[in-house]
Design an enzyme around this catalytic site. Structure first.
Site, PDB file in Angstrom:
ATOM      1  N   ASP A 146     -48.581 -28.118 -37.181  1.00  0.00           N
ATOM      2  CA  ASP A 146     -49.479 -28.506 -36.093  1.00  0.00           C
ATOM      3  C   ASP A 146     -48.781 -28.482 -34.741  1.00  0.00           C
ATOM      4  O   ASP A 146     -49.318 -27.991 -33.763  1.00  0.00           O
ATOM      5  CB  ASP A 146     -50.099 -29.887 -36.376  1.00  0.00           C
ATOM      6  CG  ASP A 146     -49.071 -30.956 -36.736  1.00  0.00           C
ATOM      7  OD1 ASP A 146     -47.854 -30.659 -36.762  1.00  0.00           O
ATOM      8  OD2 ASP A 146     -49.476 -32.102 -37.002  1.00  0.00           O
ATOM      9  N   PHE A 194     -47.902 -38.160 -26.714  1.00  0.00           N
ATOM     10  CA  PHE A 194     -48.464 -38.193 -28.067  1.00  0.00           C
ATOM     11  C   PHE A 194     -49.916 -37.729 -28.026  1.00  0.00           C
ATOM     12  O   PHE A 194     -50.719 -38.241 -27.254  1.00  0.00           O
ATOM     13  CB  PHE A 194     -48.371 -39.599 -28.647  1.00  0.00           C
ATOM     14  CG  PHE A 194     -48.694 -39.634 -30.118  1.00  0.00           C
ATOM     15  CD1 PHE A 194     -47.775 -39.216 -31.057  1.00  0.00           C
ATOM     16  CD2 PHE A 194     -49.943 -40.070 -30.541  1.00  0.00           C
ATOM     17  CE1 PHE A 194     -48.078 -39.232 -32.406  1.00  0.00           C
ATOM     18  CE2 PHE A 194     -50.249 -40.091 -31.893  1.00  0.00           C
ATOM     19  CZ  PHE A 194     -49.317 -39.673 -32.826  1.00  0.00           C
ATOM     20  N   ASP A 223     -42.224 -30.463 -31.930  1.00  0.00           N
ATOM     21  CA  ASP A 223     -41.848 -31.574 -31.053  1.00  0.00           C
ATOM     22  C   ASP A 223     -40.324 -31.583 -30.932  1.00  0.00           C
ATOM     23  O   ASP A 223     -39.751 -30.813 -30.163  1.00  0.00           O
ATOM     24  CB  ASP A 223     -42.421 -32.872 -31.644  1.00  0.00           C
ATOM     25  CG  ASP A 223     -42.273 -34.071 -30.725  1.00  0.00           C
ATOM     26  OD1 ASP A 223     -41.513 -33.997 -29.751  1.00  0.00           O
ATOM     27  OD2 ASP A 223     -42.905 -35.102 -30.980  1.00  0.00           O
ATOM     28  N   ASP A 283     -52.870 -36.714 -36.091  1.00  0.00           N
ATOM     29  CA  ASP A 283     -53.404 -38.059 -36.329  1.00  0.00           C
ATOM     30  C   ASP A 283     -52.628 -39.154 -35.619  1.00  0.00           C
ATOM     31  O   ASP A 283     -51.506 -38.949 -35.149  1.00  0.00           O
ATOM     32  CB  ASP A 283     -53.349 -38.365 -37.831  1.00  0.00           C
ATOM     33  CG  ASP A 283     -51.923 -38.662 -38.273  1.00  0.00           C
ATOM     34  OD1 ASP A 283     -51.036 -37.822 -38.009  1.00  0.00           O
ATOM     35  OD2 ASP A 283     -51.686 -39.744 -38.838  1.00  0.00           O
TER      36      ASP A 283
END
Ligand code: XMP
Length: 193
Positions: A99, A151, A102, A158
């Protein structure tokens, strides 16, 4: 759910258009032989389902359960492989989907494992890449969107297991992070796959 969102960063129509283009890039880059797609659960589920239906190639789908976040909004830095079996990739062309890129630790760890398992070639696709210095040396060949270092949730991503089904990518209100509806504190130990 929309009430919990501070800002929509990338809306559904924009995501869909970008997925069309990414799918063409992937089809162009991979040779005609059957490729193995490895989806990192659960975050890449929505992205992968929408992307792969656009890729005009014969492919096999495998899923991997990897945990790097443990319920909150900060990476723990530790990557756990949770499955008993690893997909058979020896000599195969692999497309790895996650996804978000980071710190890079997750994709780095999975890359290393794929190399150890004998994959012939590995290319990586992510819906999002955070605009920041990675903790480890890793890149993705296919990046949907570059986002700021904050975030984000939605489109598979999620917070405490929620918001994955939002059809867009957005930023949660600070109040939701401070006081989630579960009533659990941000430090919840539940594994956030
Ligand atoms: P690293 O730091 O290993 O992180 O590149 C990759 C995994 O961490 C999760 N992650 C996020 N999840 N919003 C999320 O919902 C975020 O902003 C975020 N940043 C990282 C995600 O599971 C990813 O696979």
């Amino acid at each position: 759910m929309r009430n919990d969102i501070e800002r929509v960063l990338i809306d559904e129509a924009v995501i869909e258009k970008r997925l069309d283009a990414m799918a063409m890039e992937i089809a162009r880059d991979f040779p005609e032989e059957t490729l193995v797609v490895i989806i990192l659960l659960k975050g890449a589920l929505v992205f992968a389902a929408d992307l792969l239906r656009r890729v005009p190639r014969v492919l096999e789908i495998e899923c991997l359960n990897v945990a790097s976040y443990h319920g909150g909004t900060e990476s723990t830095g530790k990557v756990d492989f949770l499955d008993r079996h690893f997909p058979a990739v020896r000599g195969r062309q692999v497309l790895l989907l996650d996804d978000i890129l980071d710190t890079g630790r997750t994709l780095h760890a999975v890359h290393e494992r794929l190399r150890d398992e004998g994959a012939a070639a590995v290319r990586t696709g992510v819906l999002l890449a955070k605009d920041k210095t990675r903790a480890v040396d890793v890149t993705a060949e296919y990046v949907g969107f570059v986002v700021g270092d904050e975030f984000v949730v939605g489109y598979g991503l999620d917070y405490l297991g929620r918001y994955r089904n939002l059809p867009y990518v957005g930023v949660l209100k600070a109040a939701v992070i401070e006081c989630p509806r579960t009533g659990q504190p941000d430090t919840a130990e539940s594994v956030n796959l």
